[in-house]
Design a protein around this motif. Structure first.
Motif: not given
Length: 400
Positions: A331-354
């Motif tokens: 029952n896996q699902t997925y969703e692609e999401e992008q912030d409206g200002n990703a060009w600035h706040f997520m510019s060429l991101p290198t890592a993600i951590a929760f």
């Protein structure tokens, strides 16, 4: 008649008395008491690096900007129609400043609208409406501007609220301390407060705390003698205020608070599985837009089996995330999401951590996230993983 030194001395004394008297009268006029059917209201404005972009008005509820204006401030060159026009002239407030406007005497119990206009269209000003010297309403400006309605009414004398269950949403041990945050929204200090809680509708636990000292509009943590006892899976913790300073709470609307705590297994130690050559790889999805992935992490609520992947994207577009729910299951699902200002706040991101509080951070891969060849203006960004916040329209400056 010759003026004597004695006469001069008395003239000096009388002059000083007259000056002090007039100064006292002017002070009295400046902070005159409101009528019996009015309350004193002040507005505190905090600006960002571009204070000259701000214009605001207070009008009767339902009125448009410029209609029946009660008070106004900021850059009049922006005015009511300057939101997003980017046509400001120098003036108004300074940068990174805190300005107090007022006080004004407004009709008690009446509703008013605070209108904020931002010339550039990216928000950036914060507002606090202080009634009878209490910060009853706090607003953050976004986009071209906002309208907020407040009631000219001072706080109740006794008004306590439970504002948090101090526990992460995902727990790995069944017994955890029962710690709750109590906030005082009343006008008097809380010296005693009684609360009760239950877990999953089980027997109610009540305790009185007689040694608290919660000043108006401040918070304090209280810890019950009895712990929270969680069952495997979902647990709804319900907390309620019973009394304040030995009397009923005058505003029961904010007495109740609930939070879901999930008890599950701890993160397994998989290191040994990577130390041999017999590694099994399973493809869980080949249809999602996984485009130059840079990193991945699991949401801390492990029972959701929620896997997040961060895509590199381009310098102009910024990166994006793909969220797999029930990763690896039928029952896996997925969703692609992008912030409206990703060009600035997520510019060429290198890592993600929760973090355990369900927020996550990303690090950029550029020297200057403004992309204008200037000085370095780059740093990690903090995000909420909540559906209603992350990558949702925010008024102009991103959902970070």
């Amino acid at each position: 008649m010759k003026t004597t030194r004695k006469h001069v001395k008395w003239q000096q004394i009388l002059s000083r008395v007259l000056v002090l008297f007039l100064a006292g009268m002017m002070s009295t006029f400046a902070s005159a008491q409101c009528d019996a059917d009015e309350v004193e209201v002040e507005l505190t404005i905090s600006t960002d690096d571009w204070g000259y972009e701000v214009y605001w008005e207070v009008v009767p509820e339902g009125n448009n900007c410029g209609d029946g204006t009660v008070a106004s401030g900021g850059n009049t060159a922006v005015g009511c129609n300057g939101g997003g026009a980017q046509d400001q002239a120098p003036g108004g407030y300074g940068n990174n400043d805190e300005i107090v406007e007022g006080p004004w005497c407004l009709v008690e119990g009446e509703s008013y609208t605070l209108i904020y206009v931002d010339d550039y269209g990216d928000g950036g000003a914060d507002f606090s409406v202080n009634i009878e010297n209490f910060p009853l309403y706090n607003y953050t400006g976004t986009g071209d501007g906002n309208s907020w309605t407040f009631v000219a009414q001072g706080p109740s004398e006794r008004d306590a609220a439970v504002t948090n269950v101090v526990s992460y949403g995902y727990a790995t041990v069944s017994v955890t301390p029962a710690i709750f945050e109590v906030t005082n929204y009343g006008s008097t200090t809380i010296t005693s407060v009684s609360l009760h809680y239950n877990v999953g509708g089980a027997q109610q636990v009540t305790e009185s705390f007689e040694s608290v000292n919660i000043l108006p509009f401040e918070s304090e943590l209280v810890t019950f003698d009895d712990n929270l006892n969680l069952s495997y899976g979902s647990n709804i913790v319900e907390v309620n205020i019973e009394s304040v300073n030995g009397q009923n709470d005058e505003n029961p609307s904010n007495d109740f608070f609930e939070k879901e705590l999930i008890l599950g297994n701890p993160i397994p130690n998989l290191v040994d599985g990577y130390l041999n050559t017999d590694v099994s790889i399973s493809v869980i999805n080949d249809g999602a837009n996984v485009d130059t992935p840079r990193d991945l992490d699991f949401h801390p609520t492990l029972t959701n089996f929620e896997l997040w992947i961060i895509n590199k994207g381009t310098e102009n577009s910024g990166g994006s995330t793909i969220r797999f729910e029930n990763a690896g299951f039928p029952n896996q699902t997925y969703e692609e999401e992008q912030d409206g200002n990703a060009w600035h706040f997520m510019s060429l991101p290198t890592a993600i951590a929760f973090g355990e509080n369900e927020n996550f951070g990303t690090s950029p891969g550029v020297y200057d996230a403004n992309h204008d060849g200037g000085q370095p203006f780059t740093g990690p960004s903090l995000w909420s993983s909540v559906d209603e916040i992350y990558a949702e329209p925010s008024g102009g400056n991103g959902s970070h």
